[in-house]
Design a protein around this motif. Sequence first.
Motif, PDB file in Angstrom:
ATOM      1  N   PHE A   1       0.716  -1.467   0.005  1.00  0.00           N
ATOM      2  CA  PHE A   1       0.008   0.085   0.012  1.00  0.00           C
ATOM      3  C   PHE A   1       0.843   1.115  -0.032  1.00  0.00           C
ATOM      4  N   GLN A   2       0.626   2.010  -0.470  1.00  0.00           N
ATOM      5  CA  GLN A   2       1.143   3.376  -0.541  1.00  0.00           C
ATOM      6  C   GLN A   2       0.035   4.654  -0.331  1.00  0.00           C
ATOM      7  N   ARG A   3       0.478   5.591   0.736  1.00  0.00           N
ATOM      8  CA  ARG A   3      -0.435   6.662   0.971  1.00  0.00           C
ATOM      9  C   ARG A   3       0.302   7.920   0.410  1.00  0.00           C
TER      10      ARG A   3
ATOM     11  N   TYR B   1      -0.165  12.036   0.311  1.00  0.00           N
ATOM     12  CA  TYR B   1      -1.091  13.091   0.957  1.00  0.00           C
ATOM     13  C   TYR B   1      -0.205  14.322   1.217  1.00  0.00           C
TER      14      TYR B   1
ATOM     15  N   ASP C   1      -5.159  13.321  -0.619  1.00  0.00           N
ATOM     16  CA  ASP C   1      -5.034  12.198   0.452  1.00  0.00           C
ATOM     17  C   ASP C   1      -5.559  11.007  -0.343  1.00  0.00           C
ATOM     18  N   GLU C   2      -4.700  10.298  -0.866  1.00  0.00           N
ATOM     19  CA  GLU C   2      -5.030   9.073  -1.811  1.00  0.00           C
ATOM     20  C   GLU C   2      -4.382   7.788  -1.217  1.00  0.00           C
ATOM     21  N   ALA C   3      -5.054   6.668  -1.142  1.00  0.00           N
ATOM     22  CA  ALA C   3      -4.295   5.502  -0.632  1.00  0.00           C
ATOM     23  C   ALA C   3      -4.294   4.238  -1.885  1.00  0.00           C
ATOM     24  N   TYR C   4      -3.249   3.816  -2.433  1.00  0.00           N
ATOM     25  CA  TYR C   4      -3.265   2.944  -3.651  1.00  0.00           C
ATOM     26  C   TYR C   4      -2.744   1.452  -3.279  1.00  0.00           C
TER      27      TYR C   4
ATOM     28  N   HIS D   1       4.688  10.329   0.893  1.00  0.00           N
ATOM     29  CA  HIS D   1       4.446   9.091   0.173  1.00  0.00           C
ATOM     30  C   HIS D   1       4.945   7.766   0.828  1.00  0.00           C
TER      31      HIS D   1
END
Length: 263
Positions: A197-199, A201, A208-211, A226
């Motif tokens: 996972f990567q945030r 923001y 503010d995204e999470a991938y 990041h």
Amino acid sequence: MNLLRQYTPKDGYTALVKPGKDGIEFLEAGVLRLSPGHVYRGASEGCEVCIVLLGGLANLTVGETEFVSIGGRANVFAGRATAAYIPPGFKFKLEAIGALEAFMARSESDLPGEPRLVGPEKVKVSTRGREGLERTVHQIIDPGFPAKRLLVGETFSRDGRWSSYPPHKHDTSSPPDETRMEELYFFKLDPPQGFGFQRVYSAEKKLDEAYVLRDNSLVKLPAGYHPVAVAPGYSMYYLWVLAGEPRNFIPREDPDHAWVKDR
């Protein structure tokens, strides 16, 4: 803004990042896959180019300079990288001796120079962090390398650990506290069915995204903090490419989480 791209392996060159999209100003990048005996021809034109061999063996001709039988690691988890730096104004030819996978990154440059090979013995290795934050960093093109904008390296993390942590950013020009450099991460996982996972923001949370990260994911990082985490049981690799001017990398840590280093 969707900063995540998922690369699907296929023969030839696949562009993944282009300037002028998603806040990226300088970087252009993609993945090249060649079958044995196949050739890719290109030109640096008004850019500097870095080719990182992810896996395989190749011959590279840049202008009149020949680099013979370079590379050789089976994949990114099997050893240090081999890379080539090509200054502006050169035509080049990359020939696959066996099956070849390479990552190509470029950025505008007016800095003259000669083609350079960065062999595994020139890659600078260090361990950063400890316990759940420990990772291994391989610097390929570091600040001491004679380039215009590019910095390139590889980071290895495993077994539930975090990387790029405490979270840091480098999107504001305010030396000596921070410099502005855009970035990309290109991921591999071992075994390849793994995930992470990567945030991404910003301090004010407008971004503010999470991938979910999978094998061959790429994340563009024009701005923001990041941090990255990998699932337990898996090893994560990411190739990082930064571009900026001036080329002095000074990150700023998120003050909410910087205390973690000293616990």
